[in-house]
Design a protein around this motif. Structure first.
Motif, PDB file in Angstrom:
ATOM      1  N   ALA A 221       0.857  -1.189   0.000  1.00 55.02           N
ATOM      2  CA  ALA A 221       0.000   0.000   0.000  1.00 55.02           C
ATOM      3  C   ALA A 221       0.885   1.228   0.000  1.00 55.02           C
ATOM      4  O   ALA A 221       2.114   1.132   0.153  1.00 55.02           O
ATOM      5  N   ILE A 222       0.263   2.404  -0.169  1.00 53.68           N
ATOM      6  CA  ILE A 222       1.021   3.660  -0.154  1.00 53.68           C
ATOM      7  C   ILE A 222       0.302   4.681   0.723  1.00 53.68           C
ATOM      8  O   ILE A 222      -0.898   4.573   0.974  1.00 53.68           O
ATOM      9  N   VAL A 223       1.065   5.658   1.195  1.00 51.76           N
ATOM     10  CA  VAL A 223       0.485   6.854   1.806  1.00 51.76           C
ATOM     11  C   VAL A 223       0.986   8.031   0.984  1.00 51.76           C
ATOM     12  O   VAL A 223       2.198   8.230   0.839  1.00 51.76           O
ATOM     13  N   ASP A 224       0.031   8.795   0.412  1.00 51.38           N
ATOM     14  CA  ASP A 224       0.441   9.884  -0.478  1.00 51.38           C
ATOM     15  C   ASP A 224      -0.650  10.953  -0.538  1.00 51.38           C
ATOM     16  O   ASP A 224      -1.784  10.740  -0.108  1.00 51.38           O
ATOM     17  N   ILE A 225      -0.265  12.095  -1.104  1.00 53.59           N
ATOM     18  CA  ILE A 225      -1.205  13.197  -1.326  1.00 53.59           C
ATOM     19  C   ILE A 225      -2.197  12.808  -2.422  1.00 53.59           C
ATOM     20  O   ILE A 225      -1.802  12.254  -3.451  1.00 53.59           O
ATOM     21  N   VAL A 226      -3.460  13.115  -2.180  1.00 49.45           N
ATOM     22  CA  VAL A 226      -4.502  12.873  -3.174  1.00 49.45           C
ATOM     23  C   VAL A 226      -5.234  14.188  -3.418  1.00 49.45           C
ATOM     24  O   VAL A 226      -5.683  14.840  -2.470  1.00 49.45           O
ATOM     25  N   GLU A 227      -5.328  14.579  -4.685  1.00 46.41           N
ATOM     26  CA  GLU A 227      -6.121  15.762  -5.037  1.00 46.41           C
ATOM     27  C   GLU A 227      -7.403  15.315  -5.743  1.00 46.41           C
ATOM     28  O   GLU A 227      -8.479  15.371  -5.188  1.00 46.41           O
ATOM     29  N   THR A 228      -7.276  14.837  -6.967  1.00 43.15           N
ATOM     30  CA  THR A 228      -8.468  14.393  -7.711  1.00 43.15           C
ATOM     31  C   THR A 228      -8.690  12.885  -7.596  1.00 43.15           C
ATOM     32  O   THR A 228      -9.797  12.406  -7.808  1.00 43.15           O
ATOM     33  N   GLY A 229      -7.644  12.143  -7.288  1.00 41.96           N
ATOM     34  CA  GLY A 229      -7.745  10.679  -7.263  1.00 41.96           C
ATOM     35  C   GLY A 229      -7.450  10.048  -8.605  1.00 41.96           C
ATOM     36  O   GLY A 229      -7.418   8.818  -8.730  1.00 41.96           O
ATOM     37  N   ASN A 230      -7.210  10.872  -9.637  1.00 44.07           N
ATOM     38  CA  ASN A 230      -6.979  10.330 -10.984  1.00 44.07           C
ATOM     39  C   ASN A 230      -5.705   9.505 -11.080  1.00 44.07           C
ATOM     40  O   ASN A 230      -5.663   8.492 -11.782  1.00 44.07           O
ATOM     41  N   THR A 231      -4.650   9.948 -10.376  1.00 46.61           N
ATOM     42  CA  THR A 231      -3.374   9.199 -10.421  1.00 46.61           C
ATOM     43  C   THR A 231      -3.538   7.834  -9.780  1.00 46.61           C
ATOM     44  O   THR A 231      -3.023   6.828 -10.289  1.00 46.61           O
ATOM     45  N   LEU A 232      -4.268   7.786  -8.667  1.00 44.10           N
ATOM     46  CA  LEU A 232      -4.529   6.490  -8.025  1.00 44.10           C
ATOM     47  C   LEU A 232      -5.298   5.581  -8.983  1.00 44.10           C
ATOM     48  O   LEU A 232      -4.930   4.425  -9.189  1.00 44.10           O
ATOM     49  N   LYS A 233      -6.347   6.127  -9.550  1.00 40.56           N
ATOM     50  CA  LYS A 233      -7.194   5.333 -10.453  1.00 40.56           C
ATOM     51  C   LYS A 233      -6.398   4.788 -11.634  1.00 40.56           C
ATOM     52  O   LYS A 233      -6.546   3.630 -12.024  1.00 40.56           O
ATOM     53  N   ALA A 234      -5.532   5.637 -12.189  1.00 38.76           N
ATOM     54  CA  ALA A 234      -4.731   5.227 -13.343  1.00 38.76           C
ATOM     55  C   ALA A 234      -3.770   4.099 -13.001  1.00 38.76           C
ATOM     56  O   ALA A 234      -3.320   3.364 -13.884  1.00 38.76           O
ATOM     57  N   ASN A 235      -3.454   3.959 -11.719  1.00 37.05           N
ATOM     58  CA  ASN A 235      -2.527   2.915 -11.290  1.00 37.05           C
ATOM     59  C   ASN A 235      -3.221   1.777 -10.546  1.00 37.05           C
ATOM     60  O   ASN A 235      -2.568   0.992  -9.850  1.00 37.05           O
TER      61      ASN A 235
END
Length: 204
Positions: free
Chosen positions: A147-161
């Motif tokens: 898992a990761i802990v990171d900054i989320v703004e739109t969530g698009n980067t998470l979704k793409a990965n």
């Protein structure tokens, strides 16, 4: 006074709010890291280092609350600012979602080592933390972290990965930081600045 300004996404808004509060910030000369208006001095720093500069002698700075929390710097924080809004979250592959309480022994990739350690300590879960400085969302994809802990703004980067948020650790916003000694030595000047910024932000 000496100001330290953050590189990256907070820079433009930081300069704007200071200018609207009466601080004369000239255009930064190309490639310059330090410049002046003849009275005040301005430093450009990695956002991650701003709290450290303020703790160790720069009078005023602006940084995200995520960085302030991670760096654990001893600074005075008079104001939350109305930009840099996002959140720091725990995320993991969509196909392997479990609750944070069930992550005992998991490997967590992040640059927010202290914040992550405190989060899991609060819920009594032991994890292995892998420190990375960028592109942490790749870590679960290549198998070096669960898992990761990171900054989320739109969530698009998470979704793409292929990742989904499983817990929000903290809301994030830009903060005004003041050196504790400067707060006393330059009390009137700094208090005036805080009041002016407050009027710009809150209209009071």
């Amino acid at each position: 006074m000496k100001f330290v300004l953050p590189k990256g996404r907070l820079y433009k808004d930081s300069v704007d709010i200071l200018r609207r509060s009466g601080v004369e910030i000239p255009e930064k000369p190309e490639r310059a890291l330090i410049w002046s208006n003849g009275r005040d001095e301005f430093l450009l720093s990695r956002a991650y280092d701003v709290p450290v500069y303020v703790e160790h002698g720069i009078d005023v700075g602006i940084a995200g609350s995520d960085v302030v929390e991670e760096r654990e710097s001893d600074v005075f924080i008079p104001l939350e600012l109305p930009f840099g809004k996002c959140r720091l979250s725990l995320a993991m592959p969509r196909s392997k979602v479990v609750s944070p309480e069930d992550m005992d022994g998991f490997r967590i990739a992040t640059k927010y080592v202290n914040v992550t350690r405190k989060f899991f300590s609060r819920i009594g879960v032991e994890v292995e933390i892998i420190k990375l400085h960028g592109s942490v969302e790749l870590a679960p994809r290549v198998g070096i972290a669960d898992a990761i802990v990171d900054i989320v703004e739109t969530g698009n980067t998470l979704k793409a990965n292929g990742l989904v948020e499983v817990a929000k650790i903290m809301d994030v916003s830009a903060l005004l930081l003041v050196n504790r000694i400067s707060q006393k030595v330059l009390f009137e000047e700094i208090n005036s600045l805080i009041m002016r910024i407050r009027r710009v932000v809150y209209g009071t």
